[in-house]
Structures are given as structure tokens and as C-alpha cells.
Design a protein around this motif. Structure first.
Motif, PDB file in Angstrom:
ATOM      1  N   THR A   1       0.865  -1.182   0.000  1.00 54.49           N
ATOM      2  CA  THR A   1       0.000   0.000   0.000  1.00 54.49           C
ATOM      3  C   THR A   1       0.897   1.225   0.000  1.00 54.49           C
ATOM      4  N   ILE A   2       0.389   2.318  -0.568  1.00 49.34           N
ATOM      5  CA  ILE A   2       1.243   3.498  -0.678  1.00 49.34           C
ATOM      6  C   ILE A   2       1.452   4.136   0.690  1.00 49.34           C
ATOM      7  N   ASN A   3       2.487   4.940   0.781  1.00 50.02           N
ATOM      8  CA  ASN A   3       2.783   5.661   2.006  1.00 50.02           C
ATOM      9  C   ASN A   3       1.769   6.802   2.164  1.00 50.02           C
TER      10      ASN A   3
ATOM     11  N   ALA B   1      -4.261   3.397  -1.761  1.00 47.27           N
ATOM     12  CA  ALA B   1      -3.966   2.862  -3.091  1.00 47.27           C
ATOM     13  C   ALA B   1      -2.861   1.813  -2.983  1.00 47.27           C
ATOM     14  N   ILE B   2      -2.857   0.885  -3.917  1.00 49.91           N
ATOM     15  CA  ILE B   2      -1.771  -0.094  -3.928  1.00 49.91           C
ATOM     16  C   ILE B   2      -0.799   0.269  -5.040  1.00 49.91           C
ATOM     17  N   GLU B   3       0.441  -0.059  -4.809  1.00 44.39           N
ATOM     18  CA  GLU B   3       1.475   0.209  -5.819  1.00 44.39           C
ATOM     19  C   GLU B   3       2.388  -1.010  -5.900  1.00 44.39           C
ATOM     20  N   PRO B   4       3.120  -1.154  -7.002  1.00 45.01           N
ATOM     21  CA  PRO B   4       3.975  -2.315  -7.136  1.00 45.01           C
ATOM     22  C   PRO B   4       5.022  -2.344  -6.021  1.00 45.01           C
ATOM     23  N   ASP B   5       5.394  -3.529  -5.616  1.00 44.55           N
ATOM     24  CA  ASP B   5       6.433  -3.663  -4.608  1.00 44.55           C
ATOM     25  C   ASP B   5       7.692  -2.954  -5.099  1.00 44.55           C
TER      26      ASP B   5
ATOM     27  N   CYS C   1     -10.633   5.368  -2.206  1.00 46.75           N
ATOM     28  CA  CYS C   1      -9.794   6.120  -3.163  1.00 46.75           C
ATOM     29  C   CYS C   1      -8.829   7.057  -2.461  1.00 46.75           C
ATOM     30  N   VAL C   2      -8.150   6.571  -1.423  1.00 51.83           N
ATOM     31  CA  VAL C   2      -7.120   7.398  -0.796  1.00 51.83           C
ATOM     32  C   VAL C   2      -5.830   7.195  -1.599  1.00 51.83           C
ATOM     33  N   GLY C   3      -5.591   8.118  -2.476  1.00 52.15           N
ATOM     34  CA  GLY C   3      -4.407   8.003  -3.342  1.00 52.15           C
ATOM     35  C   GLY C   3      -4.683   7.310  -4.658  1.00 52.15           C
ATOM     36  N   SER C   4      -5.849   6.689  -4.810  1.00 56.23           N
ATOM     37  CA  SER C   4      -6.196   6.102  -6.106  1.00 56.23           C
ATOM     38  C   SER C   4      -6.973   7.134  -6.911  1.00 56.23           C
TER      39      SER C   4
ATOM     40  N   CYS D   1       1.385  12.909  -4.756  1.00 58.07           N
ATOM     41  CA  CYS D   1       1.695  11.739  -3.940  1.00 58.07           C
ATOM     42  C   CYS D   1       0.706  10.598  -4.190  1.00 58.07           C
ATOM     43  N   GLY D   2      -0.295  10.804  -5.056  1.00 61.71           N
ATOM     44  CA  GLY D   2      -1.270   9.753  -5.333  1.00 61.71           C
ATOM     45  C   GLY D   2      -0.984   9.014  -6.612  1.00 61.71           C
TER      46      GLY D   2
END
Lengths: 148, 661
Positions: free
Chosen positions: B335-337, B496-500, B389-392, B398-399
Motif C-alpha cells: 500500500t502506498i505511504n 492505493a496499492i502500488e507495485p512492490d 480512493c485514498v491516493g487512487s 503523492c497519489g
């Protein structure tokens, strides 16, 4: 191509370099969708837009072409990941040199056409052929020794 | 001099209606090299192919030009035809007089002239063609899966079940990934651990699967069918062969202040630890940063207590070199910071948590034994606000611009679980859109909203502030067109999720491409969704794009099928249209090496004859198995030493000349 003796209509000679993966497929799609563009446009298939050596374009003008267009995958979508970026930079340089040599800007063009953009391909070719036709014959780089 | 046969196809009336095929066949007869020309109704039919085969034999043709449909359609067909008649299959050129001529022009005369020009360009190119032979390389029948989450496990199981050896490399001490952290899974609400742990056990017990946990890929060389990979097996400080997994060491370890990664930092763990009870392998690892023995030299309790004598402070990292035929990237996500989303007070307030943290709180095996509580005072929350949708789908820096895809559904699940455990809780969900395009998804969401009374509000939360021990949530309700203020006890953010982050480095090692968000790109977004553009590299799970568990498992199976298809071959036939170096012209400048996206060009010291003088020189050398034939090097080469077989400089110029005549 020379002016048609009977009708007096100018038919430009246009060479289009198309990458195999996007633009050539886009041209095929324009064909299968029966979207017409002038017969003056002749396509040369290359694996990638980065295979188009600026010398090929100069050669076309030397042999009497009136316009040359290069089509490739959209930036970021290159089948070979980065080829079209190289092509884009090369063409930017070539085009500024051609302008210096007195070849009008409208005679050369780069367009990104994906395999799904048959319509864009046809529209692009129609516009380009129209622009080149309006500019008339291109004699600036033509090498008379190459005439048959 | 070539002896070329030209075969003009009518394609029924598709070509013949607008192109005078006979005129084309007659016109090209006078072209240099043309020994024979004819036309036929359907060249691709058995009858048409027989005409080609007979003509090759009868006229001793060295190459053929087929004036027909797009080469993307039947080039392969005519290459086979040529090969059966004893001709090199690459001595075939296609003039596309259907898609790029007869179908787009109505004027018969213009179309015929154009068809003649296209045909003579093909003849001009064929005159300079030379027979090409595709290289063959053997295939190493072993696959590497990078990442041990559900994507990696499923891919490995599917490949192994087909009878091929698979290695899984996982960077954490256990396999299981994010799915192991989940409580329930949508939309069926089955227990995540109950469906995942048997798979983990299967993977560990499978005779064809080898697990390398706490390990990372360090170096990759080679190419499809023949990768050589260096794997760093990090020192666990525990001998896995001796350890019985009794857990005494963890109990007695005096350093218990490290945040548990598995519990998202919501609980502490000891310095020697296994991430969770069902971890595989069930072998502890010493976190050397936290271990008193490693930091001060004074402790050694775990070694003293271990009856199996498994604790080994001297253990070193080990580098193993393995060979593989195929590599699957399954590196997953994080998950994103949320530290930079100051309006939500995530960093400041313990009662503002992420969905993954909420997941741990819900989980009966989690830090609170499944009791959902406020982290500030351990009370059960009475009002909970979920923010989607926090950051998505965000345009702020930063999103992320994309939709994380899983949040709508897991938020509905969380709301439902919460209502089930604590029916009195007031639950709000703030959303931009609710996206439920999966099987049973919309029904699930409607159950949450209609049966469980979860209050869905369309609008975004503008601000969260701590006030008198509670959270003041300011939000807008876009449908009622008014501002809302809610006194909440807990706010759960669907981050939001982001790649590792490890994926970026891996992409460099694999020369696999990534998009602007660091997701791996597919070879084709629709038709080749599980293959990377780099041959022999496959994609599984979220490393390719956000997806839920069912999608991940399907993609894992698809990637496995592709890998099996590759490993089932004994030999790989390459593309013979690859770059080649004219060694006497090469000055060893490295320009081609720098532009090659596949790392196919290396330099070798070779003996080169230059104007009759024999000399040792550094020249470019192309690995034909790696080269994909893009031609970037050919244009970059300042001395013209690089050329592309099948599309040589001379050939393309001959085409230009033939068109501009």
C-alpha cells in the motif's frame, strides 16, 4: 511523380515508412475498414521506427519523392520498448536539417499510429498527401543522375 | 542473379475487382531478376500453393514474390510453401496489394499502377535477399518464480503439476504474501488463511518445487530458454535442517520491541521470529538489526536454549547460481505511504488506520485476537468512517492516477464484517464511485448497503481532525449537495496499492519493461497479457496491474500455461531477422550496445582482416538468441557496420528506389 500530361493534375510521390507492429497493422486496419487515402502513398514495412535511417528519407528525396512520412507505435508502446524514442530524436534532428536545406516542413512528418487506429492512419495520409500536393514538386534534393 | 517468380493473387474479387492482376503480372516480368510471373484466383489455397511449388521446381526459382494480402496474414503460409518446395523460407517477399491497395482505392487504373509499384518494390527487395537460417537453442527445463504470494504459489504449483521443476524465490522469511494477512475474502467471505495455507503446504511439499525464502535475485543473464540467475540466500542465522520449529527461542528472546511486519506494525515481535504461526518454512530468522547478540555481542540466549543446536550466529549469506528456461515475475504490491496525505491525519492519529491494518484487527489470529478496537484507548468504536480512493484515481503528486481495483470490494467486506461483529456500530463509506464489476460483486455491495445498513455517501472526505479524543470528519455529500461533519471513533483509509519497490530493480535485471507506475508491461495488453515483451519472462499477479485474488489466480494459471508451453519444447527456433556486425567496418565504439534494449550486443576481441592486414580488434558481437531484430543498432552505428538481416540498408533503399521511379 511528374504532372499528368493529360489532366494537368499533380500527383505527389509519397513514401511512408511504417513499423511492423503498430502502424503497418494500422494501415492494414484502414484497408480492411475500407478507409481510402490517396494511391500516391506507398508503404515500406520496417520492423520498428528505429530501423528508419535518416539516409532512407534523404534517398527518397534524392530519387524524386515529394513527401516522406514515418509512422511508429505511440511513445511508450514500442514493441521493442524504446525504439520509437530513438526514432523521434533522429527525426527531430533530420527535420531541422531538411528545413535548413530548403525542404518545406510539410514534406516530412512523424505520426504515431497504433494497430487499432485505422481511421487515424487514413486521416493522416489524406492530410499529408493534401499538404504535399499543395507544396507541389520537390526538386531541391533530386539527383538528376538518378533519372532513368 | 536471382531467379524470381511473381505470383499475383486475385483474392476472388477482393483484389481483382480494382486491380488488373494480369497487367501487374505482365508489368513485373521485365523487372530485373524476374524469371516467371502468373496470377491465380486464390494463391493461399491448395491450388495456388501448388502453382507456386511447381513454378519453383520448373523455373528453378531462387525466390518468390507473392502479391496478395498483408504479410501479417499469409507471409507464414507462403514461407511454408516455399520451404516444402525446397526454397529457403526467407526468400519470400509479399507485396501487400489488398489492404494497402485494392481495398482502399476505387479507381482501377490508379490501383493497378500502385499495385505494380508495390510489386516491383518487393522484387527489388527480394533481389537482395539471402537465405536465412533460424538458430536453435536448447531449453533448460526449469522455471523460476520470483515472489511467493498467492500469484507465485499458484504459478509454481501449476508448472510443477505439469512435471517441471520450479524454484520460488521469496524475499521475506515466509511464503504467503499479502493474502496470508487477510481475514476474509470477498465476495464469499471465506477465511483467507483456510484457503491459502493448504496451498502453501502443497507448494512446500511438492517434489518439483524448491522454496528459497529470505532470498533475493541478484543477477540475471542469458535469454529465453537459458537464463542464468544468481540468488542470494540471506543468512537466517538458524540452520533450517536442524530447527524443529518449537518456538522456544522466540519465547525466551529478550529483545521483543521490533514491529511485526506481518501485523502491519500493530504488535511487536522478538528479534528471532517467524512472521506468523502458519509460516512456511516454520523456521525462525534472526533480525540482526534488533538482536542484542549481533548489536552488542552480549546475549546468546536463543543459542543456549535451542535443544536442536540450530541457532548459528556465524551463518553467512550464500550466493547460488541456477539455470532456468523461464522466469515468472510475481512480486506483488504494497500500500502506498500515506504520510503525505496530511488531511487524513494518518501519521498523527492512532485511530486513523489503513484497510490492511483493519484487516489485521479483524483477524482472529491478529494482534487483538479479532477484536476491532481503537488503538488509542482499546475501546470498541461506535462510529467508523471508511474512506475510499485514498491516493487512487488521484491527480495529486503523492497519489496514483489509476484505480486500485480491490478497494471498493474490500471496504464493503470490512463494513459488513464490522456490522456482523458489532451490529450497533454506525458505518459510513465515502466513495467517488463504487466499482463492482466481478462475479457476485454487485450483489455483495448491495447486501452491505441494503441488508447491513452501511451508509454509503458519494463524496470525498476533506479533513480529519482529532478533537476531544474523537475524530472530526469533514466531508461532502455530493448527492444531497451538503457538507457533513461526523464525529467518528475510527477512520479506515483504503490506501492505493502500488507495485512492490523491489520490482523496479528486478525489471532492470530482467530487461523487462515497466509503465510509468512501475507495473510490468505486457507483450500485448489484450492478446499477450501474461508475457513480458522480453522473451521468456512472464507476469503473474499485481506486479502487472491491480487485481483481486480470483484474477490473480487466473493470471497465475495463464502464466504457468505459457511457461509450460515453453519448457515443453526441446529446442527454440529463433527469429533469423537479427542484427549482424560487419566486423571489418566496426570500430568498437559501443554505440550499438548502448541502444540495444535486450542487451544482445557485447564486445569481443577478434582477429579482423582490414585491407589485407590481419589485426586484433574489439568488435561488436550480436547474440542472435537475444536479438529481437528491432534495428536500433543499425541506425546508431556510425560506421555502418551493423545491419539487420531481412531488412538490410541496401534492401530498404532498393525499395525506396523502386517506389520513386
Amino acid at each position: 511523380m511528374p504532372i499528368n500530361a493529360e489532366s494537368g493534375e499533380f500527383k505527389p510521390m509519397i513514401v511512408a515508412f511504417c513499423c511492423n507492429w503498430c502502424s503497418y497493422a494500422g494501415a492494414d486496419l484502414a484497408g480492411s475498414s475500407r478507409l481510402s487515402y490517396p494511391a500516391d502513398v506507398k508503404i515500406i514495412r520496417v520492423p520498428c521506427s528505429c530501423r528508419v535511417n535518416p539516409l532512407f528519407m534523404l534517398r527518397a528525396f534524392q530519387r524524386g519523392a515529394d513527401g516522406v512520412i514515418m509512422c511508429g507505435c505511440h511513445p511508450g508502446d514500442c514493441h521493442y520498448t524504446s525504439g520509437n524514442y530513438f526514432a523521434r530524436r533522429r527525426m527531430a534532428l533530420l527535420f531541422s536539417m531538411l528545413e535548413y536545406l530548403g525542404i518545406e516542413k510539410g514534406r516530412v512528418r512523424v505520426e504515431w499510429v497504433s494497430a487499432a487506429e485505422g481511421q487515424k492512419f487514413a486521416i493522416t495520409m489524406n492530410q499529408f498527401a493534401e499538404t504535399v500536393a499543395a507544396l507541389g514538386e520537390c526538386k531541391r534534393l533530386e539527383d538528376l543522375r538518378c533519372q532513368p | 542473379m536471382q531467379r524470381i517468380g511473381v505470383f499475383v493473387c486475385w483474392c476472388g474479387s477482393n483484389i481483382a475487382a480494382t486491380v488488373d492482376v494480369d497487367a501487374v503480372a505482365q508489368a513485373v516480368k521485365t523487372e530485373p531478376g524476374v524469371a516467371f510471373s502468373t496470377n491465380y484466383q486464390y494463391m493461399c489455397s491448395e491450388g495456388g500453393q501448388a502453382i507456386i511449388r511447381n513454378a519453383i521446381a520448373e523455373h528453378k526459382l531462387t525466390g518468390i514474390v507473392v502479391c496478395a494480402c498483408s504479410p501479417r496474414m499469409h507471409e507464414a503460409t507462403f514461407r511454408k510453401t516455399a520451404a516444402t518446395a525446397g526454397l529457403n523460407p526467407y526468400m519470400v517477399e509479399i507485396a501487400n496489394i489488398r489492404e494497402q491497395c485494392s481495398w482502399i482505392h476505387k479507381d482501377r487504373e490508379k490501383a493497378t499502377v500502385k499495385a505494380i509499384i508495390l510489386s516491383r518494390a518487393a522484387v527489388a527487395k527480394l533481389n537482395l535477399d539471402s537465405p536465412l537460417t533460424a538458430g536453435e537453442t536448447p531449453v533448460t527445463k526449469r522455471a523460476l518464480v520470483i515472489g511467493g504470494g498467492i500469484a507465485g504459489i499458484q504459478t509454481a504449483l501449476d508448472i510443477a503439476d505439469a512435471g517441471y521443476e520450479v524454484d520460488i524465490v521469496e524475499k521475506t522469511p515466509t511464503i504467503g504474501g499479502k493474502m496470508a494477512m487477510l481475514d476474509k475474502t470477498f465476495p464469499t467471505l471465506d477465511c483467507s488463511a483456510c484457503i491459502l495455507t493448504p496451498k502453501m503446504v502443497d507448494a512446500a511439499a511438492h517434489e518439483k518445487i524448491t522454496l528459497y525464502t529470505y532470498s533475493e535475485v541478484e543477477k540475471v543473464s542469458g535469454f529465453v530458454g537459458n537464463f542464468t540467475v544468481d540468488i542470494r540466500k540471506r543468512a537466517r542465522s538458524v540452520d533450517a535442517d536442524r530447527c524443529t520449529g518449537c518456538g522456544d527461542c522466540m519465547e525466551k528472546c529478550p529483545s521483543k520491541k521490533s514491529k511485526s511486519e506481518f501485523n502491519q506494525g500493530l504488535s511487536n515481535r522478538s528479534a528471532i521470529y517467524i512472521p506468523f504461526a502458519q509460516a512456511i518454512p516454520n523456521v525462525p530468522v534472526i533480525d540482526r538489526e534488533a538482536c542484542i547478540k549481533f548489536q552488542t555481542g552480549k546475549c546468546g540466549v536463543c543459542q543456549k536454549i535451542c535443544s536442536a543446536k540450530a541457532v548459528d550466529y556465524e551463518q553467512q549469506d550464500e550466493i547460488m547460481t541456477r539455470r532456468y528456461g523461464a522466469i515468472v515475475a510475481a512480486t506483488g504490491f504494497k500500500t502506498i505511504n500515506l504520510g503525505r496525505f496530511e488531511e487524513f491525519q494518518y501519521a498523527q492519529s492512532p485511530d486513523v488506520i489503513t484497510s490492511l491494518e483493519f484487516e489485521r484487527l479483524c483477524n482472529a489470529a491478529g494482534p487483538t485476537k479479532g477484536k476491532v478496537m481503537r488503538l488509542s484507548n482499546h475501546e470498541t468504536p461506535k462510529t467508523v468512517v471508511f474512506v475510499q480512493c485514498v491516493g487512487s484515481r488521484s491527480t495529486v503528486e503523492c497519489g496514483k492516477t489509476y484505480c486500485s481495483k480491490i478497494c471498493c470490494m474490500y471496504t464493503a467486506k470490512h463494513a459488513m464484517l464490522l456490522k456482523e461483529k458489532y451490529p450497533e456500530t454506525e458505518v459510513y463509506v465515502f466513495y467517488i464511485d463504487v466499482r463492482t464489476p466481478g462475479k457476485g460483486f454487485d450483489e455483495f455491495y448491495r447486501r452491505a448497503a441494503e441488508e447491513y445498513g452501511v451508509r454509503y455517501v458519494k463524496g470525498m472526505v476533506g479533513k480529519v481532525a482529532e478533537e476531544n479524543g474523537r475524530l472530526r470528519v469533514q466531508a461532502s455529500d455530493l448527492i444531497a449537495d451538503k457538507q457533513l461533519v461526523i464525529e467518528a471513533d475510527m477512520v479506515v483509509l483504503a490506501a492505493a496499492i502500488e507495485p512492490d519497490p523491489s520490482a523496479r530493480n528486478l525489471a532492470t535485471l530482467l530487461t523487462a519493461s515497466m509503465d510509468t507506475n512501475d507495473f510490468f508491461t505486457e507483450a500485448h495488453p489484450k492478446l499477450r497479457p501474461v508475457e513480458s515483451p522480453t522473451a521468456g519472462v512472464y507476469l503473474s499477479g499485481v506486479c502487472q496491474g491491480p487485481k483481486d485474488i480470483p484474477d490473480t489466480v487466473s493470471q497465475a494459471g495463464a502464466a504457468a500455461a505459457k511457461v509450460i508451453g515453453l519448457l515443453a519444447k526441446d529446442k527454440l527456433v529463433g527469429n533469423p531477422c537479427v542484427a549482424g556486425c560487419n566486423e571489418p567496418l566496426c570500430n568498437g565504439c559501443s554505440a550499438c550496445e548502448l541502444v540495444c534494449p535486450y542487451g544482445a550486443i557485447t564486445y569481443e576481441e577478434k582477429t579482423v582482416m582490414d585491407h589485407g592486414v590481419r589485426e586484433q580488434r574489439r568488435v561488436a558481437s550480436v547474440n542472435e538468441a537475444l536479438c529481437q531484430g528491432c534495428g536500433a543498432c543499425t541506425v546508431t552505428c556510425p560506421s555502418g557496420a551493423m545491419d539487420l538481416k531481412g531488412f538490410t540498408n541496401l534492401q530498404i533503399m532498393a525499395e525506396v528506389d523502386a517506389i520513386c521511379r
